[in-house]
Design an enzyme around this catalytic site. Structure first.
Site, PDB file in Angstrom:
ATOM      1  N   HIS A  23      52.544  17.703  10.030  1.00 52.60           N
ATOM      2  CA  HIS A  23      52.935  18.179   8.590  1.00 52.60           C
ATOM      3  C   HIS A  23      54.397  18.853   8.404  1.00 52.60           C
ATOM      4  O   HIS A  23      54.549  19.984   7.889  1.00 52.60           O
ATOM      5  CB  HIS A  23      51.673  19.138   8.105  1.00 52.60           C
ATOM      6  CG  HIS A  23      51.536  20.459   9.185  1.00 52.60           C
ATOM      7  ND1 HIS A  23      52.301  21.110   9.270  1.00 52.60           N
ATOM      8  CD2 HIS A  23      50.430  20.918   9.385  1.00 52.60           C
ATOM      9  CE1 HIS A  23      51.975  22.172  10.056  1.00 52.60           C
ATOM     10  NE2 HIS A  23      50.847  22.222  10.050  1.00 52.60           N
ATOM     11  N   HIS A  77      38.626  27.160  13.953  1.00 51.84           N
ATOM     12  CA  HIS A  77      39.646  27.087  12.807  1.00 51.84           C
ATOM     13  C   HIS A  77      39.658  25.720  11.857  1.00 51.84           C
ATOM     14  O   HIS A  77      38.851  24.561  12.535  1.00 51.84           O
ATOM     15  CB  HIS A  77      40.817  26.876  13.723  1.00 51.84           C
ATOM     16  CG  HIS A  77      42.250  26.771  12.653  1.00 51.84           C
ATOM     17  ND1 HIS A  77      42.311  27.275  11.530  1.00 51.84           N
ATOM     18  CD2 HIS A  77      43.656  26.239  13.026  1.00 51.84           C
ATOM     19  CE1 HIS A  77      43.534  26.957  11.207  1.00 51.84           C
ATOM     20  NE2 HIS A  77      44.613  26.580  12.044  1.00 51.84           N
ATOM     21  N   GLU A  79      41.659  23.996  10.079  1.00 54.08           N
ATOM     22  CA  GLU A  79      42.488  23.089   9.958  1.00 54.08           C
ATOM     23  C   GLU A  79      42.135  21.781  10.392  1.00 54.08           C
ATOM     24  O   GLU A  79      41.588  21.652  11.271  1.00 54.08           O
ATOM     25  CB  GLU A  79      43.966  23.646  10.291  1.00 54.08           C
ATOM     26  CG  GLU A  79      45.060  22.711   9.710  1.00 54.08           C
ATOM     27  CD  GLU A  79      46.358  23.311   9.817  1.00 54.08           C
ATOM     28  OE1 GLU A  79      46.524  24.435  10.585  1.00 54.08           O
ATOM     29  OE2 GLU A  79      47.249  23.087   9.284  1.00 54.08           O
ATOM     30  N   ASP A  81      43.668  19.500  11.817  1.00 51.09           N
ATOM     31  CA  ASP A  81      43.895  18.785  13.418  1.00 51.09           C
ATOM     32  C   ASP A  81      42.628  19.246  14.428  1.00 51.09           C
ATOM     33  O   ASP A  81      42.839  18.750  15.491  1.00 51.09           O
ATOM     34  CB  ASP A  81      45.325  19.228  13.746  1.00 51.09           C
ATOM     35  CG  ASP A  81      45.546  20.842  13.556  1.00 51.09           C
ATOM     36  OD1 ASP A  81      45.141  21.415  12.580  1.00 51.09           O
ATOM     37  OD2 ASP A  81      46.536  21.341  14.230  1.00 51.09           O
ATOM     38  N   HIS A 144      45.775  30.955  12.957  1.00 53.71           N
ATOM     39  CA  HIS A 144      46.932  30.596  12.009  1.00 53.71           C
ATOM     40  C   HIS A 144      46.597  30.844  10.632  1.00 53.71           C
ATOM     41  O   HIS A 144      47.307  31.075   9.753  1.00 53.71           O
ATOM     42  CB  HIS A 144      47.387  29.300  12.323  1.00 53.71           C
ATOM     43  CG  HIS A 144      48.149  28.641  11.567  1.00 53.71           C
ATOM     44  ND1 HIS A 144      47.744  27.235  11.305  1.00 53.71           N
ATOM     45  CD2 HIS A 144      49.044  28.709  10.997  1.00 53.71           C
ATOM     46  CE1 HIS A 144      48.456  26.655  10.284  1.00 53.71           C
ATOM     47  NE2 HIS A 144      49.399  27.651  10.173  1.00 53.71           N
ATOM     48  N   ASP A 163      44.930  27.820  17.908  1.00 57.14           N
ATOM     49  CA  ASP A 163      46.412  27.738  17.664  1.00 57.14           C
ATOM     50  C   ASP A 163      47.390  28.556  18.527  1.00 57.14           C
ATOM     51  O   ASP A 163      48.312  28.358  19.055  1.00 57.14           O
ATOM     52  CB  ASP A 163      46.858  27.927  16.316  1.00 57.14           C
ATOM     53  CG  ASP A 163      46.602  26.566  15.467  1.00 57.14           C
ATOM     54  OD1 ASP A 163      46.352  25.396  16.014  1.00 57.14           O
ATOM     55  OD2 ASP A 163      46.613  26.729  14.388  1.00 57.14           O
ATOM     56  N   TYR A 191      56.883  25.903  18.908  1.00 55.34           N
ATOM     57  CA  TYR A 191      55.457  26.283  18.110  1.00 55.34           C
ATOM     58  C   TYR A 191      55.304  27.297  17.337  1.00 55.34           C
ATOM     59  O   TYR A 191      55.057  27.389  16.070  1.00 55.34           O
ATOM     60  CB  TYR A 191      54.383  25.639  18.956  1.00 55.34           C
ATOM     61  CG  TYR A 191      53.120  25.712  18.723  1.00 55.34           C
ATOM     62  CD1 TYR A 191      52.328  24.746  18.291  1.00 55.34           C
ATOM     63  CD2 TYR A 191      52.247  26.927  18.248  1.00 55.34           C
ATOM     64  CE1 TYR A 191      51.311  24.854  17.538  1.00 55.34           C
ATOM     65  CE2 TYR A 191      51.055  27.002  17.942  1.00 55.34           C
ATOM     66  CZ  TYR A 191      50.338  25.717  17.427  1.00 55.34           C
ATOM     67  OH  TYR A 191      49.173  25.576  17.139  1.00 55.34           O
ATOM     68  N   HIS A 222      46.144  23.374  21.174  1.00 54.13           N
ATOM     69  CA  HIS A 222      47.423  22.259  21.653  1.00 54.13           C
ATOM     70  C   HIS A 222      48.150  22.521  22.730  1.00 54.13           C
ATOM     71  O   HIS A 222      48.078  23.561  23.296  1.00 54.13           O
ATOM     72  CB  HIS A 222      48.242  22.586  20.307  1.00 54.13           C
ATOM     73  CG  HIS A 222      47.932  22.102  19.038  1.00 54.13           C
ATOM     74  ND1 HIS A 222      47.535  20.899  18.359  1.00 54.13           N
ATOM     75  CD2 HIS A 222      47.910  23.041  17.962  1.00 54.13           C
ATOM     76  CE1 HIS A 222      47.236  20.991  17.145  1.00 54.13           C
ATOM     77  NE2 HIS A 222      47.254  22.386  17.132  1.00 54.13           N
TER      78      HIS A 222
END
Ligand code: FEO
Length: 395
Positions: A23, A77, A79, A81, A144, A163, A191, A222
């Site tokens: 993104h 989370h 999001e 991903d 995040h 995250d 990151y 991640h």
């Protein structure tokens, strides 16, 4: 291939070797979407993966336990991903109860048809027993997103940190001690700068909350799992979250016919004092994600743009817009640049710096058409001022 973290706790995620544009963030080493399976009297899946890799996740889980036996899916989370594969997961796991906080449920309900899903809403301090192991939930708003949370397993001293502490780092290795520490921290820094930097205050609060946790392993969403370099990562996060600056000066610029470039070199020359790290960055030859990473610990920044159509050069504007969104704090600096028949470039840069609440060391330094020797001398003096300020802020 699945990887065992602890007895019957396994990584079942997906390594995305080829992604480079995450993104808008340039992920030079790709990334991973980490999901974890805990098998106990009850079985829990911690997080999922990006939607296109949902079937990989289900295959990884199937290799360890039947999908219909999964009792809980924890969504730390919302999001995409990490939550993108949830509709595939929930369809394949009819018994599963989805555990998340209320904000996460609200977000998931906007992404998916959740009408057939069973939810268990949790908040900080709530626990769910799996048998020998317990899931403890800790809300971590803005690290995040507002709905983000950690899941902690005290019996294993294991923290699923979502995250936080992650890295966009695709690797055949799963653990931090299997890669060079310098590379791990470099990717974690990049990151942090590009994803977490706007939320330094909230991150500092989360680090305080972590003080009371006994943690021997951190499993982020991640990159590499931390088991040997937790201390180094926490120390780095404390520095980053507090925007602790280094005696470091960046001179960032775009130039139309070379005049602003000449000014940039003169500023850099003036800033080159002993003990001060200096970097010259030409925005059209540099990636915006790397510029953000360099900005994280720089104490002072001169940013220049020639004037184009009464404003900034387009790449200078793009970089400043990106930086403004990331809200780097504790910086001092000034704008510079050339103009021709009309003014506007350096003035527009100055406005951005003020909007970012940087300490403005001087009015924009400007040259019409070409910088004269006098203006280049002024650039050197301004560079020196920048370096002296960087040393003062880094004390
Ligand atoms: Fe990796 Fe905020 O998602």
């Amino acid at each position: 291939m699945n990887t065992t973290l602890r007895d019957k706790i396994d990584w079942v995620g997906y390594v995305d070797w080829t992604i480079r544009d995450f993104h808008g963030y340039t992920a030079e080493r790709g990334t991973t979407y980490n999901a974890y399976l805990i098998r106990d009297e009850k079985t829990a899946l911690i997080d999922t993966v990006k939607a296109p890799y949902g079937q990989h996740l289900l295959q990884n889980i199937s290799a360890m336990t039947p999908l219909h036996s999964i009792d809980y899916v924890v969504c730390n989370h919302a999001e995409p991903d990490h939550a993108g594969a949830l509709s595939q997961v929930m369809a394949a796991m009819p018994k599963a109860i989805l555990i998340c906080d209320q904000k996460c449920k609200n977000a998931l309900s906007r992404h998916f048809d959740t009408s057939g899903w069973k939810f268990q809403i949790v908040k900080t301090g709530d626990t769910v027993s799996l048998g020998d192991r317990t899931l403890h939930f800790i809300e971590t708003p803005m690290v995040h997103w507002p709905e983000s949370m950690f899941t902690y397993v005290p019996e294993e001293k294991l923290l699923f940190s979502m995250d936080a502490f992650g890295q966009h780092y695709a690797s055949s290795q799963r653990f931090d001690d299997k890669v060079p520490l310098e590379t791990l921290l470099q990717e974690a820094r990049s990151y942090y700068a590009n994803i977490i930097m706007p939320y330094g205050k909230q991150t500092a609060k989360v680090l305080q909350q972590m003080d009371v946790l006994d943690v021997e392993m951190i499993a982020p969403s991640h990159g590499l799992i931390l088991r040997h370099h937790i201390r180094e990562m926490l120390e780095a996060y404390m520095d980053w979250a507090s925007f602790r600056p280094k005696p470091k000066v960046l001179v960032i610029y775009d130039t139309m016919w070379g005049s602003t470039g000449e000014m940039a070199h003169a500023i850099l020359e003036g800033a080159s004092l002993p003990g001060v790290e200096t970097k010259l960055i030409y925005v059209r030859g540099s990636d915006h994600s790397k510029i953000a990473t360099e900005s994280l610990d720089a104490a002072a920044i001169a940013f220049g743009s020639s004037t184009l159509n009464a404003g900034m050069m387009p790449m200078a504007a793009a970089v400043l817009t990106y930086l403004k969104g990331l809200r780097p704090l504790n910086k001092a600096g000034f704008a510079f640049g050339s103009y021709g028949w009309g003014r506007g470039g350096p003035e527009a840069v100055d406005e951005y710096m003020k909007a970012m609440k940087w300490e403005i060391l001087r009015d924009p330094l400007k040259a019409q058409f070409r910088p004269t020797d006098e203006i280049l001398d002024e650039c050197r003096q301004a560079g020196r001022l920048l370096a002296e300020k960087a040393m003062e802020l880094a004390c």
